[in-house]
Design an enzyme around this catalytic site. Structure first.
Site, PDB file in Angstrom:
ATOM      1  N   HIS A 122     -33.953 108.175 -18.059  1.00  0.00           N
ATOM      2  CA  HIS A 122     -35.127 107.729 -17.309  1.00  0.00           C
ATOM      3  C   HIS A 122     -35.052 108.095 -15.830  1.00  0.00           C
ATOM      4  O   HIS A 122     -36.094 108.143 -15.156  1.00  0.00           O
ATOM      5  CB  HIS A 122     -35.262 106.205 -17.399  1.00  0.00           C
ATOM      6  N   ALA A 130     -32.220  96.768 -21.099  1.00  0.00           N
ATOM      7  CA  ALA A 130     -31.798  97.456 -19.885  1.00  0.00           C
ATOM      8  C   ALA A 130     -33.059  97.973 -19.197  1.00  0.00           C
ATOM      9  O   ALA A 130     -34.108  98.129 -19.814  1.00  0.00           O
ATOM     10  CB  ALA A 130     -30.848  98.602 -20.209  1.00  0.00           C
ATOM     11  N   MET A 131     -32.946  98.274 -17.898  1.00  0.00           N
ATOM     12  CA  MET A 131     -34.096  98.720 -17.118  1.00  0.00           C
ATOM     13  C   MET A 131     -33.677  99.821 -16.155  1.00  0.00           C
ATOM     14  O   MET A 131     -32.697  99.694 -15.443  1.00  0.00           O
ATOM     15  CB  MET A 131     -34.701  97.534 -16.350  1.00  0.00           C
ATOM     16  N   GLU A 132     -34.508 100.881 -16.122  1.00  0.00           N
ATOM     17  CA  GLU A 132     -34.150 102.130 -15.443  1.00  0.00           C
ATOM     18  C   GLU A 132     -34.439 102.153 -13.956  1.00  0.00           C
ATOM     19  O   GLU A 132     -34.673 103.224 -13.381  1.00  0.00           O
ATOM     20  CB  GLU A 132     -34.901 103.289 -16.103  1.00  0.00           C
ATOM     21  N   ASN A 133     -34.424 101.015 -13.267  1.00  0.00           N
ATOM     22  CA  ASN A 133     -34.663 101.017 -11.829  1.00  0.00           C
ATOM     23  C   ASN A 133     -33.927 102.195 -11.192  1.00  0.00           C
ATOM     24  O   ASN A 133     -32.737 102.402 -11.434  1.00  0.00           O
ATOM     25  CB  ASN A 133     -34.153  99.722 -11.196  1.00  0.00           C
ATOM     26  N   GLU A 173     -40.503 106.333 -22.710  1.00  0.00           N
ATOM     27  CA  GLU A 173     -39.619 105.685 -23.676  1.00  0.00           C
ATOM     28  C   GLU A 173     -39.290 106.556 -24.889  1.00  0.00           C
ATOM     29  O   GLU A 173     -38.157 106.539 -25.369  1.00  0.00           O
ATOM     30  CB  GLU A 173     -40.237 104.360 -24.123  1.00  0.00           C
ATOM     31  N   GLU A 209     -40.899  95.904 -14.444  1.00  0.00           N
ATOM     32  CA  GLU A 209     -41.722  96.563 -15.447  1.00  0.00           C
ATOM     33  C   GLU A 209     -42.228  95.510 -16.455  1.00  0.00           C
ATOM     34  O   GLU A 209     -41.436  94.697 -16.915  1.00  0.00           O
ATOM     35  CB  GLU A 209     -40.921  97.641 -16.180  1.00  0.00           C
ATOM     36  N   HIS A 211     -29.730 106.227 -22.396  1.00  0.00           N
ATOM     37  CA  HIS A 211     -31.185 106.010 -22.358  1.00  0.00           C
ATOM     38  C   HIS A 211     -31.668 105.802 -20.923  1.00  0.00           C
ATOM     39  O   HIS A 211     -32.585 106.480 -20.453  1.00  0.00           O
ATOM     40  CB  HIS A 211     -31.519 104.789 -23.219  1.00  0.00           C
ATOM     41  N   GLU A 212     -31.047 104.859 -20.226  1.00  0.00           N
ATOM     42  CA  GLU A 212     -31.520 104.531 -18.881  1.00  0.00           C
ATOM     43  C   GLU A 212     -31.244 105.652 -17.887  1.00  0.00           C
ATOM     44  O   GLU A 212     -32.030 105.863 -16.954  1.00  0.00           O
ATOM     45  CB  GLU A 212     -30.886 103.220 -18.403  1.00  0.00           C
TER      46      GLU A 212
END
Length: 880
Positions: free
Chosen positions: A329, A290-293, A348, A155, A325-326
């Site tokens: 998502h 962090a990233m919501e993959n 977001e 992203e 949060h993640e």
């Protein structure tokens, strides 16, 4: 994605600060984007071979596509790759690459027939160290061994760095990923591994199951020396991965995930659709927080790993919030995805709101909603400026999309969602979200689709209220005037626009749900539009407060009679309403509507020590520190600092230095905040005690509780001599994880000595700090050193070596981060004149925002210093 770096508070240019045309529901054909929609992928089969020594990859992919009016060419994305050959249904295509546009065009001699086709591409590319796309992460294990990890971060638009494809969110497809890796690497992807086969003496080929239909930016691969803890939530296997030897520190995050997942299943009304959920800690070199993959959520290590021996209470809270949060998502963003980056707030803002909701649900004593006031203040601080933008803004390209991950998308988005939920009622809002998720699962949406679902369930026309906040910029100001007639109070509400340092604000109006009430008063709610609204209350003496519960996204200005009543009732208001009143009064001073004395008079009442709300004290400390910065150079600064210390002293006397058995989490959280604040305000006793405790810590690490590590190191670093500086720098270099690196770098960043400031800036880009944290580290020195101009002077001539470590997003943020804390107009001019500030649309956005904020702070400084001097003189003469 949860950004650790909120320097990404980018604002669009002034020309874009206008109400948007009313948005339509998602339609693929009309969705914004840069790629033609004449060829659409449906399924990717990707096979990459990695060389982790030469740091290169080769790839082979087969893509099922459907053409409609394609002519003789297909255009798709690539960045940094070399396409070697391509065929369409077995027929060789001519390849043309445009590396600046990040595209490749494949051409055939004859037009491509409408209908399904198979596109096959062979390609090669690098595996760099910059933390975007597919990259490598070198780190040291706790035993000191050198390790290498393979990581992806796609992203906004970096999947194109691992494979050619349609790298825009509207082009959803399935993905079957195969990868050849060193044989000792543990691979984690979106889906479970379905096969592992040898690929030579020291390698293996791993194939993952096909994903559901999703956007390219959600594809993920992490591989390295990892081990996991295992759990289950809602019947789904959940695994917390970390570098081997650190996996035990994932227990707290795993616990959070196992209780959150069934909560989300019930809330969204759609069960988590993947067969597993992995949480993966990336050691150090990771740009996002962090990233919501989908199914493979990645975190920088200090956002996932909690070490009871060294982690402070803030880390515990951050981990819970980040996991919540993640995981939100996985539904809002992954299952249902915005059609283009102009609606990134749908991802977001919603996830930021949901993280608070879930954390509050499972930790009800943490006072999450009163403390969400801090998010509100962050958003409003930029939303009041001339360079603000609507939540939904025009996004022209990838650079502008990167800049859209800001306080408006996250924190303002959170507050608007909270307001709409409060207006409709939580059960109605939840039922609308269930309708929305079921209707758009595995698809794309715009905000209009969300408003339609909420309207369907609530039987209210949600769009006019919601879009007045999402499709135009800025903050409403609700003015409250009262009168008493015949033993009853008449309250008149009207609205205008709240701005700070805006010479020509565009007049705007909103549809604002306003709730008014107070101690012993029946609450009333009204929708305030263009015309003033009158409310009536029994009696004449009651304290009547607007925005009761602070669910509304607006500032409030009270007439003298209303404010006087609220001051008298201040101790009886809820913590949420006390902090709301304090925040609005400070903001009214910033905009010039109210004198600073109105805020300080209320804040001064806190000196009796009776108010123990963490929300109130966090807000008060933030404002005291803001005023202290604005007092730089004033002869009254020491006197102001003495006042500020006297305000905090009773709370510190209540809590003391030592954590007490059985004390609340909030007290454990407030104590280090108070210590740090008092030290920054040059409290000699607190600084001396911190130095004493540091000396003891060097002899026996167990002598210092984990909750005191951060404030003690901070205060020691601020006052460090050469010997202590060397100790801190050595500990920074040898720190085993990101949490400790940040701790020791923060200590060094607080030094007031110009030579040490320059050295700390050099440390930030020397390789000691991971590439993904370089800009954040430089911004920290500018903020904490009390000498931002020295930081600017150290950064400006060294841009080349700094930029060599940066991914595209941080490239645009470097100079704004180095300059933002100044009140020197020459620095602002130099920022705008630097070629890097006009190198891309994102760079222009970031530079404009920083310059605007600096100009506002200069004006505010010139008003603050005489106002504080005058107020302090009144206090010395015996008032209050």
């Amino acid at each position: 994605m949860r950004h650790a770096l909120l320097l990404a508070t980018a604002l669009t240019l002034v020309g874009n600060c206008r109400p948007a045309v009313a948005e339509a529901p998602f339609d693929f054909a009309r969705a914004p984007g840069q790629l033609p929609k004449t060829v659409v992928p449906s399924a990717y089969t990707i096979d990459i071979v990695t060389d982790m020594t030469k740091l290169a990859l080769t790839g082979h992919e087969s893509i099922a596509v459907v053409a409609a009016g394609a002519g003789g060419s297909i255009t798709l994305n690539q960045a940094g790759l070399k396409l070697v050959r391509a065929t369409i249904d077995g027929v060789a295509a001519t390849i043309t690459q445009d590396d600046k546009a990040e595209t490749a065009t494949l051409r055939l001699r004859h037009p491509i027939a409408d209908g399904p086709h198979t596109l096959v591409i062979d390609y090669r590319g690098p595996i760099p160290a910059t933390p975007n796309g597919i990259y490598y992460d070198d780190y040291r294990s706790r035993s000191g061994a050198r390790k290498r990890m393979l990581v992806t971060q796609f992203e906004v638009a970096d999947a194109r760095r691992m494979f050619p494809g349609w790298d825009e969110p509207a082009f959803k497809a399935t993905f079957r990923l195969g990868v050849t890796l060193p044989k000792d690497y543990v691979p984690v992807g979106n889906m479970p591994v379905v096969s592992t086969t040898p690929a030579g003496a020291n390698a293996k080929r791993v194939v993952f199951a096909a994903t559901p239909r999703m956007s390219t930016y959600l594809l993920a691969l992490v591989a390295g020396d990892m081990s996991a803890l295992h759990g289950t939530g809602g019947g789904i296997p959940i695994n917390a991965y970390a570098p081997t030897g650190e996996q035990a520190n994932g227990a707290y995050a795993l616990h959070a995930a196992t209780e959150i997942l069934p909560f989300y299943n019930e809330y969204f009304g759609v069960p988590y659709p993947l067969p597993k959920l992995d949480l993966v800690a990336i050691p150090g070199n990771y740009e996002a927080g962090a990233m919501e993959n989908w199914g493979d959520i990645t975190f920088i290590d200090n956002a996932l790993l909690f070490d009871a021996k060294t982690s402070g209470p803030r880390t515990r809270e951050t981990i819970y919030l980040d996991v919540a949060h993640e995981m939100a998502h996985q539904w809002s963003g992954d299952l249902v995805t915005m059609g283009w980056w102009d609606n990134i707030w749908l991802n977001e803002g919603f996830a930021t709101w949901m993280e608070t909701k879930a954390t509050d649900h499972f930790n009800p004593t943490w006072q999450m909603w009163p403390r969400a006031h801090a998010d509100r203040e962050l958003a409003m601080a930029v939303d009041a400026l001339p360079t603000t933008h609507p939540i939904q803004q025009t996004i022209a390209d990838v650079s502008a999309a990167n800049a859209a991950f800001d306080l408006i998308s996250y924190q303002k988005g959170e507050q608007v969602i909270r307001m709409v939920e409060d207006w409709l009622g939580p059960d109605v809002f939840r039922d609308g979200m269930r309708v929305y998720m079921k209707a758009h699962a595995y698809g794309n949406t715009t905000s209009a689709d969300l408003w339609a679902a909420l309207s369907q369930v609530s039987h209210k026309d949600v769009a006019p209220v919601a879009t007045s906040f999402t499709e135009q910029p800025g903050i409403p100001l609700v003015s409250v005037a009262r009168s008493c007639t015949g033993g009853a109070t008449t309250l008149t509400l009207s609205q205008s626009r709240f701005t700070i340092h805006d010479p020509d604000p565009k007049p705007l109006t909103w549809q604002i749900p306003v709730t008014v009430g107070g101690p012993g008063v029946v609450t009333q709610t009204v929708l305030l539009t263009t015309a003033p609204v009158t409310l009536h209350f029994a009696g004449c003496g009651a304290a009547l407060k607007a925005n009761l519960g602070e669910a509304g996204y607006y500032r409030t200005h009270y007439d003298d009679a209303s404010l006087s009543a609220l001051k008298g009732a201040f101790p009886t208001l809820s913590a949420t309403d006390r902090v709301n009143l304090l925040g609005d009064q400070f903001a009214l001073f910033e905009t010039g509507t109210s004198p600073l004395a109105a805020y300080l008079d209320i804040a001064a009442t806190l000196s009796d020590g009776k108010d123990q709300s963490v929300a109130v004290w966090q807000d008060t400390i933030a404002h005291l520190q803001r005023l202290d910065v604005l007092m730089r150079g004033s002869p009254s600064r020491p006197t102001f600092r003495a006042f500020a210390r006297s305000l905090l002293a009773p709370q510190f006397a209540r809590l003391g230095w030592e954590p007490r058995a059985g004390e609340s989490f909030l007290d454990t959280l407030l104590r280090p905040t108070l210590i740090a604040a008092l030290g920054r305000l040059d409290d000699p006793a607190v600084v001396m005690e911190a130095q004493h405790r540091f000396s003891a810590y060097l002899k026996d690490a167990s002598s210092l509780p984990p909750s005191l590590l951060d404030p003690v190191m901070l205060l020691v670093g601020m006052h460090a001599d050469d010997a202590t500086t060397k100790i801190l720098e050595h500990r920074l270099r040898s720190a085993p994880d990101t949490e400790e690196k940040i701790r020791y770098f923060t200590a060094l960043a607080g030094s007031r000595d110009p030579a040490r400031i320059a050295n700390t800036v050099r440390l930030a880009y020397s390789g000691v700090i991971p590439n993904g944290r370089v800009v954040q580290a430089i911004g920290l020195v500018a903020t904490d050193s009390d000498n931002p101009d020295a930081v600017w002077a150290a950064v400006l001539p060294n841009q080349a070596p700094i930029r060599a470590r940066l991914a595209p997003g941080p490239q645009t943020q470097l100079l704004p981060a180095a300059s933002r804390s100044t009140t020197n107009p020459a620095v602002a001019r130099a920022l705008l004149a630097d070629p890097a500030s006009s190198a891309s649309s994102g760079a222009k956005i970031e530079a404009a925002k920083a310059s605007d904020a600096i100009a506002g702070d200069i004006v505010l400084r010139d008003r603050t210093q005489p106002a504080i001097s005058a107020w302090l003189a009144v206090q010395r003469n015996g008032r209050g």
